[in-house]
Design a protein around this motif. Sequence first.
Motif, PDB file in Angstrom:
ATOM      1  N   GLY A   1       0.831  -1.198   0.000  1.00 27.33           N
ATOM      2  CA  GLY A   1       0.000   0.000   0.000  1.00 27.33           C
ATOM      3  C   GLY A   1       0.864   1.245   0.000  1.00 27.33           C
ATOM      4  O   GLY A   1       2.077   1.185  -0.204  1.00 27.33           O
ATOM      5  N   ARG A   2       0.232   2.387   0.235  1.00 29.86           N
ATOM      6  CA  ARG A   2       0.929   3.673   0.272  1.00 29.86           C
ATOM      7  C   ARG A   2       1.026   4.167   1.706  1.00 29.86           C
ATOM      8  O   ARG A   2       0.026   4.227   2.421  1.00 29.86           O
ATOM      9  CB  ARG A   2       0.196   4.705  -0.589  1.00 29.86           C
ATOM     10  N   HIS A   3       2.235   4.546   2.131  1.00 31.88           N
ATOM     11  CA  HIS A   3       2.455   5.012   3.501  1.00 31.88           C
ATOM     12  C   HIS A   3       2.513   6.533   3.584  1.00 31.88           C
ATOM     13  O   HIS A   3       2.119   7.108   4.603  1.00 31.88           O
ATOM     14  CB  HIS A   3       3.756   4.418   4.051  1.00 31.88           C
ATOM     15  N   ASP A   4       3.034   7.182   2.535  1.00 33.75           N
ATOM     16  CA  ASP A   4       3.238   8.629   2.606  1.00 33.75           C
ATOM     17  C   ASP A   4       3.053   9.242   1.226  1.00 33.75           C
ATOM     18  O   ASP A   4       3.300   8.582   0.205  1.00 33.75           O
ATOM     19  CB  ASP A   4       4.645   8.937   3.133  1.00 33.75           C
TER      20      ASP A   4
ATOM     21  N   SER B   1      10.855  -0.571   1.119  1.00 29.59           N
ATOM     22  CA  SER B   1       9.852   0.394   0.679  1.00 29.59           C
ATOM     23  C   SER B   1      10.313   0.928  -0.665  1.00 29.59           C
ATOM     24  O   SER B   1      11.482   0.757  -1.038  1.00 29.59           O
ATOM     25  CB  SER B   1       9.674   1.536   1.686  1.00 29.59           C
ATOM     26  N   TYR B   2       9.406   1.575  -1.378  1.00 24.98           N
ATOM     27  CA  TYR B   2       9.731   2.123  -2.693  1.00 24.98           C
ATOM     28  C   TYR B   2       9.198   3.548  -2.790  1.00 24.98           C
ATOM     29  O   TYR B   2       8.043   3.808  -2.442  1.00 24.98           O
ATOM     30  CB  TYR B   2       9.121   1.267  -3.807  1.00 24.98           C
ATOM     31  N   SER B   3      10.056   4.445  -3.255  1.00 25.94           N
ATOM     32  CA  SER B   3       9.643   5.827  -3.495  1.00 25.94           C
ATOM     33  C   SER B   3       9.302   5.973  -4.969  1.00 25.94           C
ATOM     34  O   SER B   3      10.174   5.850  -5.834  1.00 25.94           O
ATOM     35  CB  SER B   3      10.772   6.787  -3.112  1.00 25.94           C
TER      36      SER B   3
ATOM     37  N   LEU C   1       5.523   7.071  -0.919  1.00 23.03           N
ATOM     38  CA  LEU C   1       6.286   6.000  -0.301  1.00 23.03           C
ATOM     39  C   LEU C   1       5.396   4.768  -0.231  1.00 23.03           C
ATOM     40  O   LEU C   1       4.397   4.754   0.486  1.00 23.03           O
ATOM     41  CB  LEU C   1       6.757   6.406   1.094  1.00 23.03           C
ATOM     42  N   LEU C   2       5.766   3.751  -0.997  1.00 29.03           N
ATOM     43  CA  LEU C   2       4.990   2.518  -1.064  1.00 29.03           C
ATOM     44  C   LEU C   2       5.587   1.501  -0.100  1.00 29.03           C
ATOM     45  O   LEU C   2       6.794   1.273  -0.096  1.00 29.03           O
ATOM     46  CB  LEU C   2       4.993   1.965  -2.486  1.00 29.03           C
ATOM     47  N   SER C   3       4.736   0.898   0.704  1.00 29.65           N
ATOM     48  CA  SER C   3       5.187  -0.033   1.732  1.00 29.65           C
ATOM     49  C   SER C   3       5.144  -1.469   1.226  1.00 29.65           C
ATOM     50  O   SER C   3       4.400  -1.797   0.292  1.00 29.65           O
ATOM     51  CB  SER C   3       4.321   0.101   2.984  1.00 29.65           C
TER      52      SER C   3
ATOM     53  N   PHE D   1       9.848   2.324  11.014  1.00 30.46           N
ATOM     54  CA  PHE D   1      10.847   2.387   9.944  1.00 30.46           C
ATOM     55  C   PHE D   1      10.341   3.245   8.783  1.00 30.46           C
ATOM     56  O   PHE D   1      11.073   4.090   8.243  1.00 30.46           O
ATOM     57  CB  PHE D   1      11.165   0.971   9.455  1.00 30.46           C
ATOM     58  N   LEU D   2       9.084   3.055   8.384  1.00 30.60           N
ATOM     59  CA  LEU D   2       8.529   3.813   7.258  1.00 30.60           C
ATOM     60  C   LEU D   2       8.387   5.299   7.598  1.00 30.60           C
ATOM     61  O   LEU D   2       8.618   6.159   6.741  1.00 30.60           O
ATOM     62  CB  LEU D   2       7.180   3.229   6.845  1.00 30.60           C
TER      63      LEU D   2
END
Length: 337
Positions: A144-147, A244-246, A266-268, A283-284
Motif C-alpha cells: 500500500g501507500r504510507h506517505d 519500501s519504494y519511493s 512511499l509505497l510499503s 521504519f517507514l
Amino acid sequence: MSFDRQLFEGFWQLLCHRNELPVQGDFLRFDVPGGEVVVFNDDGELVAFDNRCPHRGARIYQGDHGNQAATCGYHGWTFRKGHLIIPERESFVNCGIETATWRTLPVDWCGDFLFVGIAPRQPLYEQLGKVATLLENISFNIAGRHDFSRYDFECYWPLAVENALEPYHISMVHPSTLGTLALEAGENVFDGKNSVWYAPVGNAAVRKKLATLKRFFQLDFQYEGYMSIYLYPFTMLSSTFGYSYSLQHFLPHPADPDRTSFTSRLLSTPASSPAAQAVIGTFLDSTAQVNRKVFDEDHAICRTMPRDSWSTEPLRFPSASEAKIVHFRASCRDVLR
C-alpha cells in the motif's frame, strides 16, 4: 505539439500501484501537460480520466488524493460503474445528450502497476523492455501507500530529472541524508530509453542494520542495496533493500514551464507478521522523513539552475557517474528527430 506534451502523450506513463487505491472512490490526481489526469477506483476497477466534467468543463477533483465520488460539484454529473449519470437528463433535448461521455483514458498493467497511454508509440511491454520483469517483481511486493508528498520544483522538469539520475552530487548536496549510505559506484543497466542503477551500500554499519530488518518483511523479491529505476520520461522508482519504494514523478507543470510538478509516494511492503507491523511503521515514518529532506535538498539545488542550463546536446564534461544523463539526453534527441 510541444516537446513536453509529445512526451506525455507518446509514452506510457506509470501512474500508481493497485494497492494505493483499494476502496471504491479512492483517487489520485496528477498535473500533466495540457491539463490533469485522475486515477479513480470505480467499484473495484481502476480507471483514468481527464479531470474535467464533459458538461461545462469544471474540475472534478481539487485535492491530490483522497476518497470522493466522481461527481461534478457544479451540476452533479457523475461517473459510476463505467457509466455517466446526468441529473434531469430529460431536460436535455435536441442536443445529442446521448453522445455525452466521461473522457476516460487508455490504461494497461505491468504486474500491479497501472500505466496510462494517450497515444503511445508502442505497446507497453515493448516500451518497458527488460525492465518490465523487474517492475512485475516489485509490484507483487507492494502492500500500500504510507506517505504522499508534493510540491513544485522551481525549474524546468529535465533539470530535476537529471539531478535524480546522477549520484555525483550526493556527497555535496545530501551529506547527512542519502550520503550516509556511502553508495558505491555500482552498475548502470540501460534498456531502450529506461535505465536502472544498482549501487551497494558502502557504509558497513548501515548495511548491517538494514540486513537485520529483513525478518520483519515478507518479501519474495529484494535487491540488497540501493536501486533506482528510471522510466522515460517522467518517472523514478527507488528503494534501499526493497523494504519500501519511493515512486516519484517529475511532470511538466501545465501552466508554468519553469516549474516541475513533483510528487513522491512511499509505497510499503508486506509485514512478516502482525507483530512486525509496528516495527515497520516506525521504519517507514523515518524513511518518509528522510525522503522529504532529500527532496528539499534536491529542490534547493535545482532552483539555482535556469531553464537554459538544459538542452538535448551531450554534456560537455560528463563524468562516469553522469552516464544516465548522457543516455537521457540521447533519448530526448531521438524523440525530436
